[in-house]
Design an enzyme around this catalytic site. Structure first.
Site, PDB file in Angstrom:
ATOM      1  N   ASP A  42       0.874  -1.184   0.000  1.00 21.58           N
ATOM      2  CA  ASP A  42       0.000   0.000   0.000  1.00 21.58           C
ATOM      3  C   ASP A  42       0.908   1.230   0.000  1.00 21.58           C
ATOM      4  O   ASP A  42       0.865   2.073   0.889  1.00 21.58           O
ATOM      5  CB  ASP A  42      -0.968   0.005   1.189  1.00 21.58           C
TER       6      ASP A  42
ATOM      7  N   ASP B  25       6.829   0.994   2.314  1.00 20.10           N
ATOM      8  CA  ASP B  25       6.585   0.023   1.242  1.00 20.10           C
ATOM      9  C   ASP B  25       7.584   0.243   0.105  1.00 20.10           C
ATOM     10  O   ASP B  25       8.150  -0.700  -0.455  1.00 20.10           O
ATOM     11  CB  ASP B  25       5.177   0.174   0.659  1.00 20.10           C
TER      12      ASP B  25
ATOM     13  N   HIS C 128       9.269  -0.572   9.012  1.00 19.11           N
ATOM     14  CA  HIS C 128       8.280  -1.645   9.160  1.00 19.11           C
ATOM     15  C   HIS C 128       8.340  -2.634   7.972  1.00 19.11           C
ATOM     16  O   HIS C 128       8.644  -3.807   8.145  1.00 19.11           O
ATOM     17  CB  HIS C 128       6.866  -1.073   9.223  1.00 19.11           C
ATOM     18  N   ASP C 129       8.036  -2.158   6.787  1.00 19.20           N
ATOM     19  CA  ASP C 129       7.934  -3.052   5.628  1.00 19.20           C
ATOM     20  C   ASP C 129       9.286  -3.621   5.180  1.00 19.20           C
ATOM     21  O   ASP C 129       9.396  -4.823   4.898  1.00 19.20           O
ATOM     22  CB  ASP C 129       7.243  -2.325   4.467  1.00 19.20           C
TER      23      ASP C 129
HETATM   24  O1  RIB Z   1       2.005  -0.097  10.888  1.00 15.50           O
HETATM   25  C1  RIB Z   1       2.936  -0.003   9.842  1.00 15.50           C
HETATM   26  C2  RIB Z   1       2.341  -0.451   8.540  1.00 15.50           C
HETATM   27  O2  RIB Z   1       1.257   0.402   8.188  1.00 15.50           O
HETATM   28  C3  RIB Z   1       3.330  -0.357   7.364  1.00 15.50           C
HETATM   29  O3  RIB Z   1       3.036  -1.362   6.434  1.00 15.50           O
HETATM   30  C4  RIB Z   1       3.043   0.993   6.784  1.00 15.50           C
HETATM   31  O4  RIB Z   1       3.355   1.067   5.387  1.00 15.50           O
HETATM   32  C5  RIB Z   1       1.563   1.077   6.974  1.00 15.50           C
HETATM   33  O5  RIB Z   1       0.945   0.365   5.900  1.00 15.50           O
HETATM   34 CA    CA Z   2       2.689  -0.756   4.098  1.00 17.18          CA
END
Ligand code: RIB
Ligand code: CA
Length: 332
Positions: A28, A33, A256-257
């Protein structure tokens, strides 16, 4: 040089060539990402076969546009499919305050040639998984799980054909969009419940580990010094992401990603446990929580591997390698 068995034999066995691991990214896009896409597309250990896009950080037209812009700019020649425009049963709540009006504020892209493939992402996922040898592919889900859940409902056979479904989402501990819930799960808890209950080989990379991989000013300088277009996109996007995260979350931006891609490349950076995980879908204040049964008190079967710790310092060489490969090898 002594041979492998130390006998000094001249017939060194060359290490068997290991075929790149076939992966699909469901995104997303979103700042983090985008870094995950850059990392996956540049990794010699991986073969990025397809990208599917869902609404999440922003609306689908924006997350799709961001994904196509990035792939067009860097020459990532991978089919991109448009998917879900919103959650299964709820209104879409975006993360515009973090990712901006475009969903990927910061970088400036030239008008692009790359277009999305015809057909829906869910059908593309099903076709891909039904064509591939069972267990030979890895799905890395980096947004709300709507596309994945829809595909599983449309063709249940895919659940056990996926070699490993790695998802950025959830937390053993606190959330980031509510005290209970992480954004990707909170956005579509019904989809998450389908995925965790599907029988697929789920690996959950949650906030417990991703919030240990924080981008700070020194790391930004290290990447900026590498130069090149990939470095420019990273720095221009992370400048925005860092400002938003510090303003709204009071913390440095977490990778995160990209953590999920790092896990696929070097799983030994992470420590995981097997637990029963269920998703709260109806709680007034707990909706979207991943309830991880660490002590096994539910007596329910363990349905997921959950990351419980990570070696953050070993993530950054992977990121710098990514940017260097883009700059000096023009991809791989
Ligand atoms: O909580 C972090 C996630 O939420 C990640 O994937 C960020 O891109 C959002 O989608
Ligand atoms: Ca994401």
């Amino acid at each position: 040089m002594a041979g492998k068995n130390g006998t000094g034999s001249s017939k060194e066995r060359s290490p068997e060539a290991v075929a790149p691991r076939r992966i699909v990214l469901d995104v997303d896009t979103g700042h983090d990402d985008a870094v995950a896409i850059m990392m996956a597309a540049a990794a010699p250990e991986l073969s990025l076969d397809m990208i599917t896009v869902t609404a999440g950080n922003q609306t689908l037209p924006k997350t799709l546009n961001n994904t196509l812009n990035l792939c067009d700019d860097l020459g990532i020649d991978v089919p991109v499919y448009a998917g879900a425009t919103g959650p299964l049963m709820r209104e879409l709540v975006t993360a515009a305050r973090i990712h901006g009006e475009s969903g990927f504020d910061g970088p400036v892209f030239k008008p692009r040639k790359k277009q999305a493939e015809k057909g829906h992402a869910v059908n593309a996922l099903i076709e891909y998984l039904m064509d591939a040898l069972p267990g030979s592919t890895t799905i890395i889900a980096l947004g709300p799980l709507t596309n994945i859940a829809l595909a599983m409902k449309l063709e249940p056979a895919i659940s056990t054909r996926i070699g490993e479904l790695i998802l950025m989402g959830g937390a053993i501990g606190r959330g980031n969009v509510t005290p209970s819930a992480e954004f990707n799960i909170h956005a579509d808890p019904e989809a998450a419940k389908i995925v965790f209950g599907s029988g697929a080989a789920v690996t959950m990379i949650g906030l417990d580990v991703t919030t240990k991989i924080l981008l700070d000013e020194q790391k930004m300088i290290d990447v900026r010094l590498i130069r090149g277009r990939a470095s420019e996109i990273f720095v221009d996007s992370m400048d925005n992401y860092m400002t938003a995260c510090r303003n709204y979350l009071g913390e440095y931006p977490a990778m995160h990603d990209p953590s999920c891609v790092a896990y696929v490349i070097e799983p030994e950076l992470f420590r995981l446990g097997e637990y029963h995980v269920d998703i709260e879908c109806s709680g007034e204040v707990t909706s979207g929580r991943t309830v991880v049964d660490i002590k096994g008190v539910s007596g329910k079967p363990k349905n997921a591997r959950v990351a419980v710790d990570v070696l953050p310092d070993l993530f950054w060489p992977l990121l710098e390698r990514t940017i260097r490969r883009w700059t000096y090898l023009g991809k791989r």
